[in-house]
Design a protein around this motif. Structure first.
Motif, mmCIF file in Angstrom:
data_model
loop_
_atom_site.group_PDB
_atom_site.id
_atom_site.type_symbol
_atom_site.label_atom_id
_atom_site.label_comp_id
_atom_site.label_asym_id
_atom_site.label_seq_id
_atom_site.Cartn_x
_atom_site.Cartn_y
_atom_site.Cartn_z
ATOM 1 N N MET A 14 0.947 -1.248 0.139
ATOM 2 C CA MET A 14 -0.135 0.144 -0.112
ATOM 3 C C MET A 14 0.894 1.212 -0.051
ATOM 4 O O MET A 14 0.488 2.318 -0.513
ATOM 5 C CB MET A 14 -1.038 0.073 1.092
ATOM 6 N N VAL A 15 2.009 1.087 0.517
ATOM 7 C CA VAL A 15 2.742 2.495 0.680
ATOM 8 C C VAL A 15 3.352 2.649 -0.701
ATOM 9 O O VAL A 15 3.497 3.640 -1.335
ATOM 10 C CB VAL A 15 4.163 2.362 1.453
ATOM 11 N N GLY A 16 3.763 1.435 -1.524
ATOM 12 C CA GLY A 16 3.986 1.680 -2.839
ATOM 13 C C GLY A 16 3.201 1.930 -3.848
ATOM 14 O O GLY A 16 3.252 2.897 -4.857
ATOM 15 N N ASP A 17 1.781 1.548 -3.358
ATOM 16 C CA ASP A 17 0.576 1.947 -4.458
ATOM 17 C C ASP A 17 0.184 3.456 -4.251
ATOM 18 O O ASP A 17 0.041 4.039 -5.206
ATOM 19 C CB ASP A 17 -0.607 1.146 -4.014
ATOM 20 N N MET A 18 0.202 4.010 -3.014
ATOM 21 C CA MET A 18 -0.508 5.210 -2.562
ATOM 22 C C MET A 18 0.295 6.167 -2.188
ATOM 23 O O MET A 18 -0.172 7.533 -2.075
ATOM 24 C CB MET A 18 -1.456 4.622 -1.489
#
Length: 442
Positions: free
Chosen positions: A138-142
């Protein structure tokens, strides 16, 4: 997308705090649990094959399938919730393996309680891995590139904080009066309540992240990452050539992987044999009855010294950037491994449980380096277009050494004689890792 507030970054990773409590409870108590159920020290390491094996199998699959999951509740969050629910159920069952009534007798050298515990451990580690990976994704996504450093710093802090809580739970519950001993073959209540409360915190933290975080929809995700139809086509083509990347991996991938082998094998022996080693050296354990208060008190103290190791890791991690700037990555890496080796070998000569704080704080220096420097050296040697693939493959240099070490643990124990000596073996492995750093060409 604009930069996000600190609170939003915190919300994305807050559930990681609960997941790490579960992981810490597993790391600090699995040897204690299986020894209590009747596992022989020479076979104890075999129970540690499952965690890294599950990591190798589950983490790539969660990444692969969550990439393709787009639904009303999110992309990564469904896996996060399912993993947490399974973990909570298993955390309630695992410490009760010795309470259930099973048929007597052995099958493949294990009694029924150990088989129950083994399958519970398999499901626990699988569920922890399912719940753990979405936070990183989620860190990589958002999160924008400018804020990823802050986001992963928050995640690292929550990770270490969760570890401290999980490590200290058993001795805390003993301190407030919960029994730390039990009949032979039964897990003490102090351990059971550690898992129960850890499970409750885990699900509450995951629900908090689940409720407060709204993932990007497919269109928002494409716009945020600048993905076009041509880019998607190129990505699929590159995926078809995945295995060719391993053949063409830079030499740094293999040399850093060799150092990783020695490091992670050493820590596998720390996790496996610390309980028996500390019980015999500092608590006067005879080496036979696991129901003895000396063995169970030592089990609590393992959580304390592991917590000290986590604190040592935090302190050394704060110093590492300056050391790397002054001496370079390789020297910082080698020095960190030597410090940890001194910590492991020093345990051979320690008979006071409080002096163990020094030994395990030194080990923390190695842990801090292992979590940072290998990835710095590797990513500096990679081209950006294949970064994700190589980092996925690099996870095998973490899991495979643990599996090999677990398989060989009983044999090495037969040679060196005691669980205490196995921690000296861990020190020797770190020295070999430090020597192997010479082979790395940045």
């Amino acid at each position: 997308m604009k930069n996000q507030s600190f609170l939003k970054l915190f919300n994305i990773s807050f559930g990681f705090f609960g997941v790490q409590i579960a992981y810490a409870l597993q790391s600090a108590n699995i040897s204690r649990i299986f020894a209590t159920l009747g596992a022989d020290p020479h076979t104890l390491s075999f129970f540690w094959i499952l965690p890294p094996l599950m990591g190798m199998l589950v983490q790539p699959l969660v990444g692969k399938y969550s990439d393709k999951t787009w639904c009303s509740i999110g992309r990564r969050k469904p896996y996060l919730l399912v993993g947490a629910i399974i973990a909570v159920a298993v955390m309630a069952l695992l410490p009760n393996a010795g309470n259930f009534t099973f048929a007597q007798g052995l099958f493949l050298g294990l009694n029924a309680a150990m088989w129950f515990g083994l399958f519970s451990l398999m499901f626990l580690d699988t569920s922890i891995n399912i719940a753990m990976q979405p936070f990183k994704m989620m860190v990589g996504d958002m999160v924008s590139n400018e804020q990823k450093g802050l986001a992963y710093s928050i995640q690292s802090f929550l990770c270490n904080a969760g570890s401290l809580v999980g490590y200290l739970f058993p001795i805390f519950f003993t301190w407030i009066g919960i029994a730390n001993t039990a009949p032979e073959g039964v897990i003490p209540d102090s351990v059971k309540w550690s898992f129960y409360i850890g499970a409750a915190i885990l699900i509450l933290c995951v629900i908090y992240t689940f409720v407060t975080v709204k993932e990007l929809n497919p269109q928002e995700y494409k716009e945020f990452h600048g993905i076009t139809d041509n880019a998607e086509s190129t990505e699929k083509k590159r995926e078809a050539n995945f295995f060719s990347l391993l053949k063409n991996a830079p030499s740094t991938f293999w040399t850093v992987g060799l150092v990783q082998f020695f490091c992670w094998a050493a820590f596998m022996y720390m996790w496996t044999y610390s309980n028996g080693a500390i019980a015999s050296s500092c608590f006067g354990w005879s080496g036979f009855e696991t129901k003895d208060i000396a063995f169970q008190d030592a089990g609590n103290w393992v959580g304390v010294v592991f917590a000290v190791q986590a604190i040592g890791s935090l302190i050394w991690a704060a110093l590492l950037p300056a050391i790397e700037n002054k001496l370079g990555n390789k020297w910082a890496y080698a020095i960190s491994l030597i410090i940890g080796a001194i910590g492991f070998i020093s345990i051979l000569f320690v008979t006071n449980k409080y002096i163990l704080f020094v030994s395990y704080a030194l080990v923390g220096a190695t842990w801090a380096a292992m979590l940072a420097i290998p990835f710095t050296i590797l990513t500096n040697s990679l081209k950006g277009d294949n970064m994700g693939y190589y980092l996925g493959l690099f996870n095998c240099t973490i899991c495979l050494p643990q599996i090999v070490a677990a398989i060989c643990g009983g044999l090495i124990l037969s040679v060196v004689g005691t669980q205490l000596a196995m921690l000296a073996v861990a020190g020797v492995l770190l020295i070999l890792g430090a020597i192997s750093v010479i082979l790395i060409k940045e």
